[in-house]
Write a protein that holds these residues in place. Structure first.
Motif, short mmCIF file in Angstrom:
data_model
loop_
_atom_site.label_atom_id
_atom_site.label_comp_id
_atom_site.label_asym_id
_atom_site.label_seq_id
_atom_site.Cartn_x
_atom_site.Cartn_y
_atom_site.Cartn_z
N GLY A 4 39.04 35.60 49.70
CA GLY A 4 38.75 35.54 48.27
C GLY A 4 37.36 36.07 48.03
N GLU A 5 37.26 37.17 47.32
CA GLU A 5 35.98 37.85 47.12
C GLU A 5 35.42 37.51 45.74
N TYR A 6 34.14 37.18 45.69
CA TYR A 6 33.50 36.72 44.46
C TYR A 6 32.30 37.59 44.09
N PHE A 7 32.09 37.69 42.79
CA PHE A 7 30.81 38.11 42.25
C PHE A 7 30.27 36.93 41.45
N GLU A 8 29.05 37.05 40.97
CA GLU A 8 28.57 36.11 39.97
C GLU A 8 27.83 36.87 38.89
N LEU A 9 27.73 36.28 37.71
CA LEU A 9 27.02 36.92 36.62
C LEU A 9 25.52 36.85 36.85
N ARG A 10 24.83 37.92 36.47
CA ARG A 10 23.38 37.89 36.50
C ARG A 10 22.87 36.72 35.67
N PRO A 11 21.76 36.11 36.06
CA PRO A 11 21.27 34.95 35.32
C PRO A 11 21.14 35.17 33.82
#
Length: 398
Positions: free
Chosen positions: A223-230
């Motif tokens: 399962g590959e994730y990104f996250e939103l920039r702060p």
């Protein structure tokens, strides 16, 4: 004195050990974990969501244990000072073609006795101002927590109760000697009356060490994730999910506000080339040989080739990943995403290519093998432990 060995210090193993110390305070309980820390794999790499139980077939183990586990996990966290938030979530139909599936999900959630409400797209924006959709299902009892913190708390409680958590101890053999279970490890043999196999990604291999022929094989999906920039976290207040395709165990790429305030996006799901394959670079010869020689995987692939290729293309393109998210929140762009840690899901697949869609717990003599416990296992862990311990045989006399 009864002796219990639990294999695996993920959340299901630690919850089981904790339950054993509560139910059998005079017993000797030992947890064996090959890694130098608890929650090293599935538990420590998941999205931190306390699931309500919307998706699961009414009456199934997943449905029953997830609903109960959602409540007991929140209570456990409150009792032990672990940060937790019951924030609710939206499952969003982005166009009219998805509305029938959303309604079917609503019916299933009602059958599972969950606090849910079908709402319009306009009402959905009262919860999530940046979301786009024609309708949504609001699930009030969904929450968020750091499951690694839950595990460290469980491990501390287990040890305080007199049990042992032996880290860096790999299981190499498992056999029966009369009424005893002999667990061979890299640090010598451990003798028990009852063994509970909660080895997650390796549960089927541990079962085979004991001479058990598992009815399904663990296949790892990354399962590959990104996250939103702060500076873009304000696009998401809570949890925003798409309407899932019922043919697959994956819930689709979604947006999740974590307990630390970050917003994760994912997961994209691709076949991993190692059971601990957290990146495309990780390749394990034995694991790949197992996959290549398993007819169940080839049968699954033939039936779902298009879906798999879509996931691979999205894995290789941040732009495609962002496009999937933009169906839910149009303002999300590729520039808003930064890479985050991946996880690996241990998905059991039957020889006929069918995905095992419920928890699979196999009992044999004085052994229990937890052979399929992906999501929502973390949510359900305290109740899975209760279910396991309630069905254990009494240790042999003498």
């Amino acid at each position: 004195m009864a002796r219990y060995v639990v294999i695996g210090a993920g959340i299901v193993g630690l919850a089981t050990a904790h339950r054993l110390t509560e139910e059998h305070p005079d017993a000797q309980v030992t947890v064996l974990e090959k890694e130098p820390r608890v929650a090293a794999h599935q538990t420590g790499h998941n999205s931190g969501v306390i699931h309500a139980g919307v998706y699961y077939k009414p009456g199934s183990l997943k449905a029953r244990l997830c609903r109960a586990g959602s409540a007991s996990m929140v209570r456990f966290c409150a009792e032990h000072g672990i940060p937790v938030e019951v924030c609710g979530k939206l499952i969003v139909a982005t166009d009219e073609s998805e509305v029938p599936r959303l309604r079917a999900l609503h019916e299933r959630a009602v059958a599972n006795d969950l606090p849910v409400r079908l709402i319009s797209g306009e009402q959905a924006r009262e919860y999530e101002p940046h979301v786009r959709g024609v309708a949504a299902l609001h699930v009030a009892s969904t929450g968020i927590v750091d499951f690694t913190t839950v595990c460290t708390t469980l491990a501390a409680l287990v040890e305080k109760a007199g049990a042992r958590v032996r880290l860096g101890t790999r299981v190499t053999a498992l056999s029966t000697r009369g009424a005893e279970q002999v667990v061979g490890t890299t640090d010598g043999d451990v003798v028990a009356d009852v063994v509970v196999n909660c080895a997650g990604l390796y549960a089927d291999r541990i079962a085979r060490l004991a001479g058990v022929v598992p009815p399904a094989r663990i296949v790892p999906f990354r399962g590959e994730y990104f996250e939103l920039r702060p500076d873009r976290r304000d696009l998401v207040r809570g949890l925003i999910y798409p309407v899932p395709d019922p043919r697959f165990p994956f819930l689709g790429v979604h947006l999740t506000r974590m307990i630390d305030g970050s917003v994760h996006a994912g997961p994209n799901a691709v076949l991993a080339t190692a059971r601990e394959g957290y990146s495309w670079r990780r390749f394990d010869v034995r694991d790949v040989a197992d996959l290549a020689g398993y007819p169940g995987l080839w049968r699954l692939a033939r039936g779902h080739l298009g879906y798999g290729l879509t996931e691979v293309r999205r894995s290789l393109s941040r732009r495609r990943f962002a496009h999937s998210l933009a169906r839910l929140v149009p303002e999300v762009t590729a520039a808003d995403l930064v890479p985050s840690a991946a996880g690996v899901r241990a998905q059991a697949i039957a020889p006929d290519g069918g995905l095992v869609d419920d928890f699979l717990i196999l009992r044999r003599d004085r052994q229990v093998h937890v052979l399929n416990a992906p999501s929502p296992a973390a949510t359900s862990s305290l109740e899975i432990a209760r279910h396991i311990v309630a069905g254990l045989p009494a240790p042999a006399a003498g």
